[in-house]
Design a protein around this motif. Structure first.
Motif, PDB file in Angstrom:
ATOM      1  N   ASN B   3      16.216  40.389 -29.424  1.00  0.00           N
ATOM      2  CA  ASN B   3      15.826  40.458 -27.998  1.00  0.00           C
ATOM      3  C   ASN B   3      16.167  38.919 -27.484  1.00  0.00           C
ATOM      4  OD1 ASN B   3      14.291  40.246 -25.828  1.00  0.00           O
ATOM      5  ND2 ASN B   3      12.224  40.888 -27.005  1.00  0.00           N
ATOM      6  N   ARG B   4      16.935  39.089 -26.423  1.00  0.00           N
ATOM      7  CA  ARG B   4      17.000  37.743 -25.569  1.00  0.00           C
ATOM      8  C   ARG B   4      16.302  37.881 -24.477  1.00  0.00           C
ATOM      9  NH1 ARG B   4      23.051  38.256 -25.786  1.00  0.00           N
ATOM     10  NH2 ARG B   4      22.892  37.876 -23.629  1.00  0.00           N
ATOM     11  N   THR B   5      15.771  36.543 -23.955  1.00  0.00           N
ATOM     12  CA  THR B   5      14.970  36.666 -22.719  1.00  0.00           C
ATOM     13  C   THR B   5      15.599  35.971 -21.547  1.00  0.00           C
ATOM     14  OG1 THR B   5      13.921  34.905 -23.653  1.00  0.00           O
ATOM     15  CG2 THR B   5      12.798  37.120 -24.146  1.00  0.00           C
ATOM     16  N   PHE B   7      17.323  36.912 -19.407  1.00  0.00           N
ATOM     17  CA  PHE B   7      17.988  37.884 -18.443  1.00  0.00           C
ATOM     18  C   PHE B   7      17.415  37.753 -16.860  1.00  0.00           C
ATOM     19  CE2 PHE B   7      17.291  42.568 -17.520  1.00  0.00           C
ATOM     20  CZ  PHE B   7      18.432  42.690 -17.009  1.00  0.00           C
TER      21      PHE B   7
END
Lengths: 121, 423
Positions: B3-5, B7
């Motif tokens: 999960n990369r946040t 974005f």
């Protein structure tokens, strides 16, 4: 006769009917109306338990799939007050398009699905 | 799930989605390569270079081989040697680039149902009717001949899953299912029901792995308050909802998406058939699938594939989109006010198509209705997982009678309730 009942059962979503009656009032009249639906509800429940016309492979959750590199945003837009429904208008998160049975159990043709979707490369 | 946040939102001044991470960058050459690969699908050779004819025991050379009940392994009836075919291993869906098709999943170009096999034991030519069986015994030397060559008529798939559940176990599953549905069952069905005639059948499926990228956006509601206004007859419940603009961008590796590859089974119509029952016993444990070996088919029926990949692309596309959308839902569980997805862009980086025979125990019953209309009911058992589902014909008259009695009883209770309130 069974064909007629099958057609009726395909067109009626019991949970929606029950929800309407259950929420129609909160001082007991809704509950009484719900009680009066006991006969038809028993008929529909038993018929579905024998015929299982709504059963299908739930490909949307039963197919193994691994998600990677997730990026996301969640931007607040506005605060809605005094909404009569707890669900936003047009909510479609539970809609399944690639099943030969629609969500209510009625049949969809294989051709109908192929006609509305793109070709998978 | 990673999960990369970082974005960013899709506002006017910002790029909707950030460029891919360094490791995932694509350039024009990569795109060109991918396009070329998409135009000319790779072929996965699953034929094992075997020819039709004798398929011998690796220890004694006998051809008297069949599936061992309850284990899914092969057993030689001459020397009792028990063995299994190696599990078919294919590329990880995450690594798929371009389209790859198994040699058994190619287009059906001939419609032959009879194949002539030359017996390697004595040289005789034996005709096999492949509509019902993929093996035959040589009428001269009595050896068993099996069809192994993947000819373009859909008869020999890339992989199969052997029957794991024995006939006896399947009978127990079917009997238990029907026993729980006896009281309102059609009287003819009750009289004629017997599990003695259940059949084990290999049904044709297309198994698809996919490496896709999904960009999905929409509006989501978070219910922050529920309250009631008014009193008595004017009482009403309201909700306050925070509305959000949401988006999810991710890679998705889909493993073993399975669709029927027989026109008959794809025709799901509750008024005409009960094919949804056969669909409902999916999924299978396809990670244990083995390369096709005709010996597995002995003692079982098999149905030939009669659809091509192009016939199934629309259905597979719709199902891949469904899987991606539900994955996106799983990252937005805090929105109890529902999500309205407004756009879903999918990019298929790679896919793999394999044809498969999957094992099903079937009980079937033909119901002839009063108007002469026929309806074929199935009780089906997944011969790997034991999942059982079925359709039992209903005695509408009996069910209607009991439902009416319940309704009259409830009406009586309501009348007493109101009389009690009045007096």
């Amino acid at each position: 006769m069974e064909a007629l009942f099958a057609q009726l059962l395909d067109s009626v979503d019991l949970t929606q009917v029950l929800a309407v009656f259950a929420s129609s009032d909160e001082d007991g009249v809704g509950a009484v109306l719900l009680l009066l639906l006991g006969g038809p509800a028993f008929f529909m429940f038993t018929y579905m338990r024998y015929r299982n016309t709504d059963k299908r492979h739930r490909h949307e959750i039963e197919t193994p799939a691994e998600m990677n590199n997730l990026q996301q945003y969640n931007n607040f837009i506005k605060h809605l007050t005094r909404q009569s429904s707890s669900t936003i208008t047009g909510a479609n998160d539970n809609v399944v398009s690639g099943s030969l049975l629609s969500n209510g159990g009625a049949s969809k043709s294989f051709k109908a699905i192929n006609d509305i979707t793109k070709n998978f490369k | 799930m990673t999960n990369r946040t970082d974005f960013p939102p899709p506002n006017a001044n910002q790029q909707a989605f950030p460029p891919p991470a360094a490791g995932n960058q694509v350039n024009a050459q990569n795109i060109q390569d991918a396009l070329e690969k998409a135009v000319a699908p790779k072929v996965i050779n699953t034929s094992n270079n075997k020819n039709d004819g004798l398929n011998k025991c690796p220890r004694c050379g006998s051809t008297e081989i069949s599936t061992q009940p309850g284990t899914g392994m092969l057993v030689c009836h001459h020397c009792r040697y028990v063995f299994e075919v190696a599990v078919a291993v294919f590329k990880d869906p995450k690594e798929l680039i371009g389209e790859a098709i198994g040699t058994g999943a190619g287009d059906i170009t001939i419609d032959e149902t009879q194949v002539t096999i030359k017996c390697q034991g004595c040289g005789a030519e034996v005709v096999v009717n492949i509509e019902g069986s993929m093996t035959s015994r040589c009428h001269w030397c009595r050896q068993v001949l099996s069809l192994e060559n993947q000819m373009p008529n859909g008869a020999v798939p890339d992989v199969l899953l052997p029957f794991l559940l024995s006939r006896e176990t399947a009978k127990q599953h079917i009997e238990a299912f029907a026993k729980k549905r006896t009281f309102y069952a059609n009287s003819h069905f009750k009289r004629e029901f017997t599990t003695e005639n259940i059949i084990g059948v290999y049904l044709p499926y297309m198994v698809v792995d996919a490496n896709v990228h999904c960009d999905i956006r929409g509006k989501a509601g978070d219910v922050v308050r529920k309250y009631t206004v008014g009193s008595g007859d004017n009482k009403k419940t309201y909700y306050d909802i925070d509305l959000y603009d949401i988006g999810r961008d991710f890679d998705l590796a889909i493993d073993n998406l399975t669709v029927e590859a027989s026109t008959d089974k794809l025709n799901v119509n509750n008024k005409m058939n009960t094919n949804n029952i056969i669909n409902s016993i999916l999924p299978f444990d396809l990670e244990n699938a083995v390369h096709y070996n005709g010996n597995y088919l002995k003692g079982f029926n098999s149905e030939r594939r009669d659809t091509n990949i192009n016939d199934l692309r629309g259905l597979v596309d719709a199902q891949v989109r469904d899987v991606a959308r539900f994955k996106a839902n799983s990252t937005a569980t805090k929105y109890d006010g529902g999500i309205k997805w407004e756009s879903q862009d999918m990019d298929t980086k790679g896919s793999q198509w394999l044809s498969a025979y999957l094992p099903v125990w079937l009980y079937s019953y033909m119901q002839v209705k009063g108007n002469g209309q026929k309806l074929l009911h199935y009780i089906a058992v997944n011969a790997r997982t034991g999942e059982t589902m079925g359709s039992v014909p209903v005695s509408i008259g009996r069910l209607l009678f009991v439902s009416s009695l319940i309704e009259v009883g409830l009406l009586f209770l309501v009348i007493i309730f109101f009389l009690f309130l009045v007096f």
